[in-house]
Design a protein around this motif. Sequence first.
Motif, PDB file in Angstrom:
ATOM      1  N   ILE A 145       0.735  -1.319  -0.016  1.00 35.93           N
ATOM      2  CA  ILE A 145       0.016   0.168   0.036  1.00 35.93           C
ATOM      3  C   ILE A 145       0.910   1.283  -0.020  1.00 35.93           C
ATOM      4  O   ILE A 145       0.585   2.226  -0.856  1.00 35.93           O
ATOM      5  N   ALA A 146       1.869   1.277   0.609  1.00 34.89           N
ATOM      6  CA  ALA A 146       2.890   2.652   0.823  1.00 34.89           C
ATOM      7  C   ALA A 146       3.431   2.710  -0.383  1.00 34.89           C
ATOM      8  O   ALA A 146       3.419   3.776  -0.609  1.00 34.89           O
ATOM      9  N   LEU A 147       3.750   1.564  -1.060  1.00 33.44           N
ATOM     10  CA  LEU A 147       4.608   1.742  -2.372  1.00 33.44           C
ATOM     11  C   LEU A 147       3.591   2.229  -3.225  1.00 33.44           C
ATOM     12  O   LEU A 147       3.921   3.150  -4.256  1.00 33.44           O
ATOM     13  N   ALA A 148       2.529   1.833  -3.462  1.00 32.84           N
ATOM     14  CA  ALA A 148       1.613   2.150  -4.487  1.00 32.84           C
ATOM     15  C   ALA A 148       0.904   3.957  -4.155  1.00 32.84           C
ATOM     16  O   ALA A 148       0.769   4.425  -5.199  1.00 32.84           O
ATOM     17  N   THR A 149       1.207   4.019  -2.984  1.00 30.64           N
ATOM     18  CA  THR A 149       0.611   5.285  -2.384  1.00 30.64           C
ATOM     19  C   THR A 149       1.744   6.323  -2.869  1.00 30.64           C
ATOM     20  O   THR A 149       1.282   7.454  -3.510  1.00 30.64           O
ATOM     21  N   VAL A 150       2.802   6.138  -2.886  1.00 28.90           N
ATOM     22  CA  VAL A 150       3.976   6.974  -3.306  1.00 28.90           C
ATOM     23  C   VAL A 150       4.128   7.015  -4.621  1.00 28.90           C
ATOM     24  O   VAL A 150       4.057   8.048  -5.211  1.00 28.90           O
ATOM     25  N   LEU A 151       3.745   6.026  -5.392  1.00 33.78           N
ATOM     26  CA  LEU A 151       3.618   6.088  -6.803  1.00 33.78           C
ATOM     27  C   LEU A 151       2.486   6.831  -7.496  1.00 33.78           C
ATOM     28  O   LEU A 151       2.912   7.536  -8.137  1.00 33.78           O
ATOM     29  N   ILE A 152       1.293   6.956  -6.842  1.00 28.47           N
ATOM     30  CA  ILE A 152       0.264   7.642  -7.175  1.00 28.47           C
ATOM     31  C   ILE A 152       0.442   9.274  -6.811  1.00 28.47           C
ATOM     32  O   ILE A 152       0.301   9.792  -7.703  1.00 28.47           O
ATOM     33  N   LEU A 153       1.084   9.575  -5.633  1.00 26.90           N
ATOM     34  CA  LEU A 153       1.480  10.779  -5.440  1.00 26.90           C
ATOM     35  C   LEU A 153       2.314  11.418  -6.372  1.00 26.90           C
ATOM     36  O   LEU A 153       2.351  12.734  -6.622  1.00 26.90           O
ATOM     37  N   VAL A 154       3.238  10.338  -6.588  1.00 26.92           N
ATOM     38  CA  VAL A 154       4.476  11.169  -7.547  1.00 26.92           C
ATOM     39  C   VAL A 154       3.842  11.525  -8.926  1.00 26.92           C
ATOM     40  O   VAL A 154       4.105  12.497  -9.587  1.00 26.92           O
ATOM     41  N   VAL A 155       2.895  10.528  -9.307  1.00 27.99           N
ATOM     42  CA  VAL A 155       2.083  10.970 -10.780  1.00 27.99           C
ATOM     43  C   VAL A 155       1.373  12.117 -10.621  1.00 27.99           C
ATOM     44  O   VAL A 155       1.237  12.959 -11.562  1.00 27.99           O
ATOM     45  N   VAL A 156       0.594  12.432  -9.555  1.00 33.08           N
ATOM     46  CA  VAL A 156      -0.270  13.521  -9.374  1.00 33.08           C
ATOM     47  C   VAL A 156       0.668  14.744  -9.459  1.00 33.08           C
ATOM     48  O   VAL A 156       0.488  15.746  -9.891  1.00 33.08           O
ATOM     49  N   LEU A 157       1.708  14.621  -8.663  1.00 28.47           N
ATOM     50  CA  LEU A 157       2.799  15.683  -8.614  1.00 28.47           C
ATOM     51  C   LEU A 157       3.314  16.254 -10.014  1.00 28.47           C
ATOM     52  O   LEU A 157       3.524  17.316 -10.366  1.00 28.47           O
ATOM     53  N   LEU A 158       3.734  15.086 -10.889  1.00 25.68           N
ATOM     54  CA  LEU A 158       4.451  15.216 -12.209  1.00 25.68           C
ATOM     55  C   LEU A 158       3.434  15.648 -12.991  1.00 25.68           C
ATOM     56  O   LEU A 158       3.784  16.766 -13.810  1.00 25.68           O
ATOM     57  N   LEU A 159       2.241  15.631 -12.914  1.00 30.54           N
ATOM     58  CA  LEU A 159       1.284  15.967 -13.878  1.00 30.54           C
ATOM     59  C   LEU A 159       0.007  17.038 -13.067  1.00 30.54           C
ATOM     60  O   LEU A 159      -1.005  17.016 -13.718  1.00 30.54           O
ATOM     61  N   TRP A 160       0.782  17.744 -12.228  1.00 35.25           N
ATOM     62  CA  TRP A 160      -0.301  18.474 -11.475  1.00 35.25           C
ATOM     63  C   TRP A 160      -0.967  19.519 -12.396  1.00 35.25           C
ATOM     64  O   TRP A 160      -1.988  19.799 -12.084  1.00 35.25           O
ATOM     65  N   LYS A 161      -0.188  20.168 -13.075  1.00 34.32           N
ATOM     66  CA  LYS A 161      -0.617  21.527 -13.938  1.00 34.32           C
ATOM     67  C   LYS A 161      -1.937  20.738 -14.739  1.00 34.32           C
ATOM     68  O   LYS A 161      -2.916  21.138 -15.181  1.00 34.32           O
ATOM     69  N   GLU A 162      -1.604  19.540 -15.526  1.00 29.62           N
ATOM     70  CA  GLU A 162      -2.470  18.925 -16.368  1.00 29.62           C
ATOM     71  C   GLU A 162      -3.744  18.679 -15.665  1.00 29.62           C
ATOM     72  O   GLU A 162      -4.902  18.899 -16.267  1.00 29.62           O
ATOM     73  N   PHE A 163      -3.447  17.887 -14.395  1.00 28.73           N
ATOM     74  CA  PHE A 163      -4.802  17.392 -13.967  1.00 28.73           C
ATOM     75  C   PHE A 163      -5.530  18.559 -13.400  1.00 28.73           C
ATOM     76  O   PHE A 163      -6.874  18.587 -13.214  1.00 28.73           O
ATOM     77  N   LYS A 164      -4.946  19.547 -12.971  1.00 31.95           N
ATOM     78  CA  LYS A 164      -5.748  20.763 -12.586  1.00 31.95           C
ATOM     79  C   LYS A 164      -6.523  21.548 -13.797  1.00 31.95           C
ATOM     80  O   LYS A 164      -7.772  21.776 -13.557  1.00 31.95           O
ATOM     81  N   VAL A 165      -5.969  21.500 -15.014  1.00 33.61           N
ATOM     82  CA  VAL A 165      -6.839  22.156 -15.979  1.00 33.61           C
ATOM     83  C   VAL A 165      -7.956  21.318 -16.474  1.00 33.61           C
ATOM     84  O   VAL A 165      -8.970  21.756 -16.953  1.00 33.61           O
ATOM     85  N   LEU A 166      -7.594  19.990 -16.533  1.00 31.08           N
ATOM     86  CA  LEU A 166      -8.434  18.885 -16.706  1.00 31.08           C
ATOM     87  C   LEU A 166      -9.718  19.076 -15.694  1.00 31.08           C
ATOM     88  O   LEU A 166     -10.842  18.652 -16.215  1.00 31.08           O
ATOM     89  N   ALA A 167      -9.498  19.497 -14.318  1.00 33.78           N
ATOM     90  CA  ALA A 167     -10.487  19.345 -13.342  1.00 33.78           C
ATOM     91  C   ALA A 167     -11.587  20.430 -13.625  1.00 33.78           C
ATOM     92  O   ALA A 167     -12.610  20.266 -13.351  1.00 33.78           O
ATOM     93  N   PHE A 168     -10.919  21.686 -14.028  1.00 37.94           N
ATOM     94  CA  PHE A 168     -11.643  22.778 -14.119  1.00 37.94           C
ATOM     95  C   PHE A 168     -12.201  23.278 -15.417  1.00 37.94           C
ATOM     96  O   PHE A 168     -13.455  23.444 -15.652  1.00 37.94           O
ATOM     97  N   ASP A 169     -11.372  22.802 -16.445  1.00 34.04           N
ATOM     98  CA  ASP A 169     -11.975  23.153 -17.915  1.00 34.04           C
ATOM     99  C   ASP A 169     -11.462  22.169 -18.834  1.00 34.04           C
ATOM    100  O   ASP A 169     -10.503  22.440 -19.649  1.00 34.04           O
TER     101      ASP A 169
END
Length: 296
Positions: A145-169
């Motif tokens: 669970i810890a390994l998968a959590t780190v992987l997920i959070l790293v992906v979110v951080l790397l694609l933060w700007k893209e996910f933010k734009v996708l979420a709003f517009d």
Amino acid sequence: MGFAFWLDPTFRLVAVGSALIGAVGGVLGTFALLRRQSLLGDAMSHAALPGIVLAFLLAGSRDLPLLLAGASLSAWLGALLVVLITHRSRIRPDAALGLVLSVFFGFGIVLLTVAQRQPTAAQAGLERFLFGQAAMMLRRDVEGIALATVLILVVVLLLWKEFKVLAFDPAFAAAIGLPVMALDVLLTTLIVLAIALGLHAVGVVLMSAVLVAPAAAARQWTHRLERMVILAGGFGALSGVLGTLLSSWIGRLPTGPMIALCASGIALFSLLFAPHRGLIWTAKSPGGKRDAGPSG
């Protein structure tokens, strides 16, 4: 009270695992909430049940990684069907979610009944995936669970700007050349992975609460996306620890439902008392106006 329980290595193991599940659920639930896809997590968690049982029937064992792989595949297929039904027919998204949820969950219950009739005793305990059994977590489970959590959070951080734009517009994201479909599939896949991580602890019935409740609570305390994601992760982790603590303290109460109740309690408290957006605050303020939703 809490310190005494923390001396117990089993309690620490379950608390850490539950906190990680809550944290990653809160972070990803924020994006689902902002995109008005909160029920998608509910549909995917219920759609995971037939994958769990099919993996057992095909393999003949209760190997947890194998069962979670089956759950992930089944949940991802459920999410794909929701998208296809919505885009290829006149059925509304909420109806598509309800259709996929009921069909997959009903099929899972039928398969579960078949599995329980198998002559081997190894199938005993599959029904625990309905409501989870966090107390059965092992060290290797928490490490995974810890390994998968780190992987997920790293992906979110790397694609933060893209996910933010996708979420709003999403339309603006497509206009500036972002691969909207690929980002959508990736974000959905991350949510599926988070659901698979939480099935063993919280179960298919209650996993949606871990995704939605922390994000809904965080939305009441801030209008900034960055703060909302951090708060949602913190509320989710707090729900995991409090649920484990209350389950151990009161005794004979399942940990998964206690985690879901704690997450819902934090959301209810936030809806009532959060400054500027809580119902109590707005009832006392002139005009009863609430702040706008989160911004980038």
